[in-house]
Motif scaffolding. Structure first.
Motif, PDB file in Angstrom:
ATOM      1  N   LEU A   1      36.387  51.786  15.693  1.00  0.00           N
ATOM      2  CA  LEU A   1      35.326  51.681  14.686  1.00  0.00           C
ATOM      3  C   LEU A   1      34.549  52.990  14.569  1.00  0.00           C
ATOM      4  CD1 LEU A   1      34.097  48.150  15.735  1.00  0.00           C
ATOM      5  CD2 LEU A   1      35.183  48.740  13.541  1.00  0.00           C
ATOM      6  N   ARG A   2      34.150  53.291  13.307  1.00  0.00           N
ATOM      7  CA  ARG A   2      33.439  54.560  13.082  1.00  0.00           C
ATOM      8  C   ARG A   2      31.935  54.448  13.335  1.00  0.00           C
ATOM      9  NH1 ARG A   2      34.576  53.784   6.731  1.00  0.00           N
ATOM     10  NH2 ARG A   2      33.058  52.128   6.390  1.00  0.00           N
TER      11      ARG A   2
ATOM     12  N   ALA B   1      41.034  49.450   5.013  1.00  0.00           N
ATOM     13  CA  ALA B   1      42.298  49.687   5.721  1.00  0.00           C
ATOM     14  C   ALA B   1      43.341  48.643   5.328  1.00  0.00           C
ATOM     15  CB  ALA B   1      42.056  49.670   7.232  1.00  0.00           C
ATOM     16  N   HIS B   2      42.921  47.390   5.250  1.00  0.00           N
ATOM     17  CA  HIS B   2      43.875  46.319   4.934  1.00  0.00           C
ATOM     18  C   HIS B   2      44.488  46.518   3.548  1.00  0.00           C
ATOM     19  CE1 HIS B   2      41.726  43.438   7.979  1.00  0.00           C
ATOM     20  NE2 HIS B   2      42.167  44.558   8.519  1.00  0.00           N
ATOM     21  N   LEU B   3      43.657  47.016   2.610  1.00  0.00           N
ATOM     22  CA  LEU B   3      44.179  47.255   1.258  1.00  0.00           C
ATOM     23  C   LEU B   3      45.274  48.325   1.277  1.00  0.00           C
ATOM     24  CD1 LEU B   3      40.860  47.115  -0.818  1.00  0.00           C
ATOM     25  CD2 LEU B   3      42.760  45.475  -0.901  1.00  0.00           C
ATOM     26  N   GLN B   4      45.240  49.192   2.283  1.00  0.00           N
ATOM     27  CA  GLN B   4      46.285  50.214   2.447  1.00  0.00           C
ATOM     28  C   GLN B   4      47.388  49.730   3.388  1.00  0.00           C
ATOM     29  OE1 GLN B   4      45.812  53.111   0.701  1.00  0.00           O
ATOM     30  NE2 GLN B   4      43.842  52.310   0.012  1.00  0.00           N
TER      31      GLN B   4
ATOM     32  N   MET C   1      33.021  45.556   8.192  1.00  0.00           N
ATOM     33  CA  MET C   1      33.824  44.765   7.259  1.00  0.00           C
ATOM     34  C   MET C   1      34.464  45.671   6.218  1.00  0.00           C
ATOM     35  SD  MET C   1      32.857  41.825   4.546  1.00  0.00           S
ATOM     36  CE  MET C   1      32.608  43.086   3.327  1.00  0.00           C
ATOM     37  N   ALA C   2      33.688  46.608   5.681  1.00  0.00           N
ATOM     38  CA  ALA C   2      34.227  47.521   4.657  1.00  0.00           C
ATOM     39  C   ALA C   2      35.345  48.381   5.242  1.00  0.00           C
ATOM     40  CB  ALA C   2      33.109  48.406   4.116  1.00  0.00           C
ATOM     41  N   GLU C   3      35.135  48.827   6.457  1.00  0.00           N
ATOM     42  CA  GLU C   3      36.156  49.685   7.069  1.00  0.00           C
ATOM     43  C   GLU C   3      37.470  48.920   7.250  1.00  0.00           C
ATOM     44  OE1 GLU C   3      35.239  51.210  10.998  1.00  0.00           O
ATOM     45  OE2 GLU C   3      36.567  52.934  10.711  1.00  0.00           O
ATOM     46  N   HIS C   4      37.359  47.695   7.725  1.00  0.00           N
ATOM     47  CA  HIS C   4      38.566  46.867   7.890  1.00  0.00           C
ATOM     48  C   HIS C   4      39.216  46.559   6.543  1.00  0.00           C
ATOM     49  CE1 HIS C   4      38.224  46.238  12.166  1.00  0.00           C
ATOM     50  NE2 HIS C   4      37.027  45.702  12.061  1.00  0.00           N
TER      51      HIS C   4
END
Ligand SMILES: [Zn+2]
Length: 494
Positions: free
Chosen positions: A346-347, A336-339, A330-333
């Motif tokens: 996925l990492r 990214a969405h904020l950018q 969730m944090a990774e997505h």
């Protein structure tokens, strides 16, 4: 003996055991996964892993076809005493927890209440395939409480580490108590393979560093320290810096949560070799900060997983693994969405969180003899298999299956130190009714000490008001009904 008879009889203690024809997650350095393979256990050790093993005469066979064999899971941070009040704090934040823990119920725990919680928690671990649990036991008001904790842990055939602590006094105070030191030395010198010992206390960041004396005791006694670090509003970078400047950050140190820390602290942890215990189910709702999974990957910090406390959450590592993958993804997505970007790969992978739940815990505890299924290692073994469940097949991606498909009820067999402690989905030789009576008497004691009003209020924190926003797509009837149906209560926060 028919096949079904063999399956229903719990293997006898002392005889070798072989798991036949399972998918084996060895969790070795190479990440070897074997299909249709056997795991042979003789005495307290894994004797061999591989297909079609020859076994000693009299070996008891466990059919692992369709199942997954993996090393026993390891929980590096659980306040086991709190299991006596299982589920009570489901709707808490850390603020309510602190009131409960430090000011109210925590103070009322007698030695027998510590024992009741520990015993129940210890059984819960075994039942869920958690073969090693660190008992972050920070409510030991007296050595009588500690003796009760120890008695309970020794009464259950799992592997435990008593992380000794006492929230009702400063760590510099209770570690100076000769009776506490004598008890710690006794546990250390016993060299009991099934009961290790650590010190458990937090570092507030007070510039005078009063915890220094406690670290000196740990060093003098040769005991590792486990500490809640990076907890929003409680512990922060100052504590890490003080520990580092005074030379108390060692490879044996466990940093629990380590959530709200900056780059500087993660670098100090990475450079000194300690490990982080990620308790994602806890971090998600209590508010310590986001589970630092991105940081541990970025800075190369060893990781283990933990459940923290069953007064709030579950006590099983399936939940830990699942919550950890979910939170990281969730944090990774979201990042990214904020950018304005999209994550395409996925990492954090299922295999990695299974590693954290097994060999990661072994590393954190400095135990190279558990955490993987390899000849010569201690026989802490879990079989996940549930032929009656439609979720048990097809078994295509074994790591993914463990993390997202399996659950504690699918744990078929558990061995600790070569001893079968759960078989055919049932704990072996456990008088659960006696444990239930013990816990009921603790609950009764706490409830009557606190009084009914405080008991109910503690379980039901005030609900903040939520303003229902005006909505141009809805017409007036809905809103006026809502106002009459409880708008005033909502304003009062009920
Ligand atoms: Zn904790």
């Amino acid at each position: 003996m028919t096949h079904s008879d063999a399956e229903s009889a719990a293997p006898e203690i002392g005889r070798p055991v072989v798991f036949r024809s399972g998918t084996v997650l060895t969790m070795d350095d190479a990440g070897t996964v074997l299909t249709g393979a056997d795991v042979l256990v003789v005495d307290d050790r894994i004797a061999a892993v591989g297909p079609g093993l020859d076994v000693p005469e009299g070996t008891q066979e466990i059919d692992a076809r369709g199942g997954i064999v993996l090393p026993g899971m390891i929980d590096t941070h659980r306040h086991m005493w709190q299991t006596a009040m299982r589920g009570y704090g489901a709707d808490w934040t850390l603020t309510q927890y602190f009131v409960w823990n430090y000011l109210e119920h925590g103070r009322k725990f007698r030695p027998q209440d510590i024992a009741a919680g520990n015993r129940l928690s210890a059984l819960e671990s075994l039942e869920a395939g958690v073969t090693t649990t660190v008992d972050w036991s920070h409510n030991l008001h007296s050595t009588d409480h500690a003796e009760a904790a120890i008695e309970a842990l020794r009464s259950v055939p799992g592997r435990f580490v008593l992380a000794y602590g006492n929230i009702q006094a400063g760590p510099w105070e209770w570690t100076a108590d000769p009776a506490v030191r004598a008890l710690l030395e006794r546990l250390r010198d016993a060299k009991d393979d099934l009961l290790g010992v650590q010190l458990a206390f937090d570092v507030t960041g007070d510039p005078s560093f009063p915890e220094k004396a406690a670290f000196e005791v740990a060093r003098e006694l040769g005991l590792p320290v486990t500490t809640h670090a990076g907890v929003w509003g409680a512990t922060n970078d100052d504590g890490i810096r003080l520990m580092h400047e005074h030379g108390f950050m060692t490879p044996e140190t466990t940093y629990v949560h380590a959530a709200t820390l900056t780059r500087d602290s993660y670098q100090r942890i990475a450079a000194t070799g300690g490990s982080i215990s990620v308790a994602t189910e806890s971090e998600c709702s209590a508010g310590q900060g986001h589970a630092p999974t991105a940081q541990v990957l970025q800075y190369g910090i060893p990781v283990s997983l933990s459940m923290d406390t069953s007064v709030w959450w579950s006590g099983d590592m399936f939940s830990a693994m699942r919550a950890t993958l979910n939170a990281d993804r969730m944090a990774e997505h979201m990042d990214a969405h904020l950018q304005g970007e999209t994550v395409t790969h996925l990492r954090l992978r299922a295999q990695k969180v299974v590693e954290w739940a097994t060999r990661g815990g072994a590393h954190a505890l400095g135990r190279s003899d558990v955490g993987s299924l390899e000849a010569g290692k201690k026989a802490d073994v879990v079989l996940i298999k549930n032929d009656d469940s439609p979720v048990s097949f097809p078994l295509l991606n074994p790591y993914g299956h463990v993390v997202f498909q399996a659950q504690r009820g699918d744990v078929h067999t558990v061995l600790v130190d070569g001893r079968v402690v759960k078989h055919a989905h049932k704990l072996v030789g456990v008088d659960l009714a006696a444990v239930r009576r013990e816990v009921e008497s603790t609950v009764e004691h706490l409830r009557s000490e606190l009084g009914e009003e405080a008991w109910v209020a503690g379980m039901n924190p005030d609900l903040p008001s939520t303003e229902v926003l005006d909505n141009p797509y809805q017409y007036t009837d809905y809103k006026s009904d809502a106002t009459h149906a409880g708008g005033e209560d909502r304003v009062l926060g009920r």
